[in-house]
Scaffold this motif. Sequence first.
Motif, PDB file in Angstrom:
ATOM      1  N   TRP A  32       7.129 -24.532  33.084  1.00 38.76           N
ATOM      2  CA  TRP A  32       7.631 -25.242  31.910  1.00 38.76           C
ATOM      3  C   TRP A  32       6.780 -24.865  30.699  1.00 38.76           C
ATOM      4  O   TRP A  32       5.710 -24.273  30.842  1.00 38.76           O
ATOM      5  N   GLY A  33       7.237 -25.219  29.535  1.00 36.55           N
ATOM      6  CA  GLY A  33       6.508 -24.926  28.303  1.00 36.55           C
ATOM      7  C   GLY A  33       7.300 -23.980  27.407  1.00 36.55           C
ATOM      8  O   GLY A  33       8.321 -23.418  27.809  1.00 36.55           O
ATOM      9  N   VAL A  34       6.818 -23.796  26.195  1.00 38.67           N
ATOM     10  CA  VAL A  34       7.479 -22.914  25.232  1.00 38.67           C
ATOM     11  C   VAL A  34       6.902 -21.505  25.356  1.00 38.67           C
ATOM     12  O   VAL A  34       5.692 -21.312  25.256  1.00 38.67           O
ATOM     13  N   MET A  35       7.772 -20.556  25.589  1.00 38.98           N
ATOM     14  CA  MET A  35       7.341 -19.164  25.712  1.00 38.98           C
ATOM     15  C   MET A  35       7.074 -18.540  24.340  1.00 38.98           C
ATOM     16  O   MET A  35       7.597 -19.009  23.333  1.00 38.98           O
ATOM     17  N   SER A  36       6.247 -17.506  24.318  1.00 41.20           N
ATOM     18  CA  SER A  36       5.934 -16.839  23.053  1.00 41.20           C
ATOM     19  C   SER A  36       7.052 -15.899  22.622  1.00 41.20           C
ATOM     20  O   SER A  36       7.418 -15.867  21.446  1.00 41.20           O
ATOM     21  N   LYS A  37       7.594 -15.153  23.580  1.00 37.39           N
ATOM     22  CA  LYS A  37       8.637 -14.179  23.267  1.00 37.39           C
ATOM     23  C   LYS A  37       9.744 -14.256  24.309  1.00 37.39           C
ATOM     24  O   LYS A  37       9.491 -14.533  25.479  1.00 37.39           O
ATOM     25  N   VAL A  38      10.949 -13.977  23.850  1.00 35.89           N
ATOM     26  CA  VAL A  38      12.089 -13.813  24.749  1.00 35.89           C
ATOM     27  C   VAL A  38      12.633 -12.416  24.507  1.00 35.89           C
ATOM     28  O   VAL A  38      12.986 -12.062  23.381  1.00 35.89           O
ATOM     29  N   HIS A  39      12.693 -11.631  25.567  1.00 35.84           N
ATOM     30  CA  HIS A  39      13.128 -10.247  25.467  1.00 35.84           C
ATOM     31  C   HIS A  39      14.496 -10.124  26.122  1.00 35.84           C
ATOM     32  O   HIS A  39      14.680 -10.529  27.270  1.00 35.84           O
ATOM     33  N   CYS A  40      15.479  -9.595  25.413  1.00 38.62           N
ATOM     34  CA  CYS A  40      16.845  -9.535  25.929  1.00 38.62           C
ATOM     35  C   CYS A  40      17.538  -8.279  25.405  1.00 38.62           C
ATOM     36  O   CYS A  40      16.978  -7.538  24.596  1.00 38.62           O
ATOM     37  N   ASP A  41      18.766  -8.049  25.897  1.00 35.78           N
ATOM     38  CA  ASP A  41      19.494  -6.886  25.417  1.00 35.78           C
ATOM     39  C   ASP A  41      20.269  -7.227  24.147  1.00 35.78           C
ATOM     40  O   ASP A  41      20.065  -8.284  23.556  1.00 35.78           O
ATOM     41  N   ASN A  42      21.180  -6.353  23.761  1.00 33.00           N
ATOM     42  CA  ASN A  42      21.861  -6.499  22.475  1.00 33.00           C
ATOM     43  C   ASN A  42      23.214  -7.187  22.560  1.00 33.00           C
ATOM     44  O   ASN A  42      23.996  -7.129  21.613  1.00 33.00           O
ATOM     45  N   ALA A  43      23.517  -7.824  23.683  1.00 37.22           N
ATOM     46  CA  ALA A  43      24.818  -8.481  23.838  1.00 37.22           C
ATOM     47  C   ALA A  43      24.989  -9.566  22.775  1.00 37.22           C
ATOM     48  O   ALA A  43      24.023 -10.176  22.309  1.00 37.22           O
ATOM     49  N   LYS A  44      26.256  -9.822  22.412  1.00 37.98           N
ATOM     50  CA  LYS A  44      26.533 -10.742  21.303  1.00 37.98           C
ATOM     51  C   LYS A  44      26.093 -12.170  21.611  1.00 37.98           C
ATOM     52  O   LYS A  44      25.785 -12.932  20.690  1.00 37.98           O
ATOM     53  N   GLU A  45      26.047 -12.557  22.913  1.00 39.69           N
ATOM     54  CA  GLU A  45      25.655 -13.934  23.232  1.00 39.69           C
ATOM     55  C   GLU A  45      24.192 -14.213  22.902  1.00 39.69           C
ATOM     56  O   GLU A  45      23.782 -15.372  22.819  1.00 39.69           O
ATOM     57  N   PHE A  46      23.386 -13.151  22.716  1.00 42.16           N
ATOM     58  CA  PHE A  46      21.984 -13.331  22.348  1.00 42.16           C
ATOM     59  C   PHE A  46      21.782 -13.355  20.832  1.00 42.16           C
ATOM     60  O   PHE A  46      20.657 -13.451  20.358  1.00 42.16           O
ATOM     61  N   ARG A  47      22.872 -13.262  20.074  1.00 43.40           N
ATOM     62  CA  ARG A  47      22.748 -13.161  18.624  1.00 43.40           C
ATOM     63  C   ARG A  47      23.420 -14.315  17.880  1.00 43.40           C
ATOM     64  O   ARG A  47      23.752 -14.188  16.715  1.00 43.40           O
ATOM     65  N   SER A  48      23.636 -15.420  18.552  1.00 47.72           N
ATOM     66  CA  SER A  48      24.256 -16.557  17.880  1.00 47.72           C
ATOM     67  C   SER A  48      23.263 -17.220  16.933  1.00 47.72           C
ATOM     68  O   SER A  48      22.042 -17.163  17.136  1.00 47.72           O
ATOM     69  N   ARG A  49      23.793 -17.873  15.903  1.00 49.65           N
ATOM     70  CA  ARG A  49      22.935 -18.540  14.930  1.00 49.65           C
ATOM     71  C   ARG A  49      22.198 -19.716  15.575  1.00 49.65           C
ATOM     72  O   ARG A  49      21.028 -19.967  15.281  1.00 49.65           O
TER      73      ARG A  49
END
Length: 646
Positions: free
Chosen positions: A315-332
């Motif tokens: 648990w806890g807040v992560m420093s970075k989230v690494h993901c691909d370029n899919a549109k679901e990762f780019r929502s406002r």
Amino acid sequence: MVGISRKFLTVAPGVEVTSEGRRYVVTNVMTPSSVLAKDLGTGESKTLRVEGLSRIIEPSEEVAAAERDLALYSSEEWAEGQRRLALIKPLLAMPCRSRSDVESIAKDAGVHFTTLYKWLKAFLLSGHVSSLVPSKAGRRTGMRMLGQVLEEVIRAVIEEKYLSVDRGTAQDVVDEVRKRCRHMKLKAPSHITIRARINDIPKSFALRKRGRRDDARDQYQPIRGSFPDANHPYSVIQIDHTPANVIVVDEVSRLPIGRPYLTLAIDVSTRLVAGLYLSMDPPSSVAVGLCLSQAICQKREYLANLGVGGEWPAWGVMSKVHCDNAKEFRSRTLSRACEDYGIDLQYRMKKTPHYGGHIERLMGTAARIFLGLPGKTFSKPEQRKGYDSDAKAAMTLRELEAYLVDYIVNKYHRAVHSGVGVTPLTAWERGLAGSSTEPGIGLLPIPEDPLRVQLDFMPYEERTIQRYGYQLDKIHYYDSVLDPYINSVDPDTKKKRKFLIRRDPRDISVTYFLDPQDNRYSAVRYRNAGFPAISLWELNAANEVLKQDGLKDVDEDQLFATVDRLRQRVDDALNATKKARSARRSAARRPPGVRPKPSEQPKRTVPIPAAANDESVHGINARVSEALDDDPFAEPITPFQVSLKR
């Protein structure tokens, strides 16, 4: 009423907490999941579970100003919060900062050092960018003093002249604003004010709007395809989706309903699974948000609901989230939530799966798990030859989720991982508590309001409040908490006022209404309490059937009637299949040469009344016909019983 706090409880020696109604002060952190604390009433020391700790709230404490929802901050306010965070970041990185350090940075930033101290204190107390956003009360530097009409004129001209592929200049904007003000008989703002509005626009956003997307990417987006070494727990999280290679069945009828989608998040440093989300819906920003919110929150209640034993201490807040370029990762919604929680959302370069190697290997592990389950679909069509995945399917979505979570918690986390040389659970504990060679980072702060974390990562809708409540996807919702806002009007625009609403797609029988008076969420349910709880997936399926039937203007009664009809069709198909199989078993038990009476002969098809264009029903008929062609000595299919004991 649902609290909206986004605060986190930091567990460390000297911190006062409560557990089971008693007050304690933490004296020692024993393990990543337990502490030694002294009872403030009796003076006795006791070992406490971290999951059971909460913050002490004094009755005399002054009620702090309620936090605004992330979606309600304007772009200008949010940009100012980001600017202030950039100024104090060097100070946050200093374990021992002095006044001279603060004064030096304040001088370069052009602010008084006490202002920098104020921002630093606000961020350390909350841990969120929203604490640095200027409050609405009181006059502040950069506060807009123009009237609403003038602001709207400037905004419209900037969008038409400046934020367009024609690439108008700032002077073009100034000239056009002055021209429109003359026609409207308004006093035009100064050119400095107009240029300041242009300068407030994020540079990357302006470049994209002006047709310079490549420049925006090269100058302002993070370097994709790489990230700093993950040297401690939750420094880097990788997240991705995959279709599950297994068919699941309906919970009531046990008939196949298709392949679900799995969203997984892994902690790169320890290889511990941080969170997961399993759903029948294709990958979306909802799946990403729910997976990340689960990764941030404790999972004790989640494991209990699934009936899975063991511990999942991530648990806890992560420093970075690494993901691909899919549109679901780019929502406002996702971007703003990550910014507010201080999460650096990074994207890897296209066609470079090796940059996401950790999550890819975890996906491979999940695929191997599915290969051992009934209803598996294999990785390639040729491997599936001769295996009827639909006929063999036996696990419901919930049973599959419980099985997968049990495997992760009690096998994967406890098996030595070649990437870290120890088990992921051991690597996690060492990362927090430290070892003989490396210091630990200590316990990560615990979110005090898990529901609020989940809501922050969920998409939102805006609706006006009518006498019947409000409507989402043709379904009406009402609660008395909405009464003060019926037909309310925005005092500035004189238009119907819109309010923020969020919901969980897994159960749309309840939505969450943000009350602007106290900035708290309230649960608002169906106006018609007789309707059953359904998922958004079921609602979309009902809409598709009605669309195929040629119906366009449908109401909620038709929608729920269609859901009930689809459920009943599946039940009828299941009963018909059982009767047909029973008849074939009876025929198999007759002596050789004895034929059954015509009335006892089983029919080769099981008619199910349905619209000619209802493909789902044709699919059920096909599966029933195939079932009748099976070996007459075969036993009836029984639900697969998942064993959660290891």
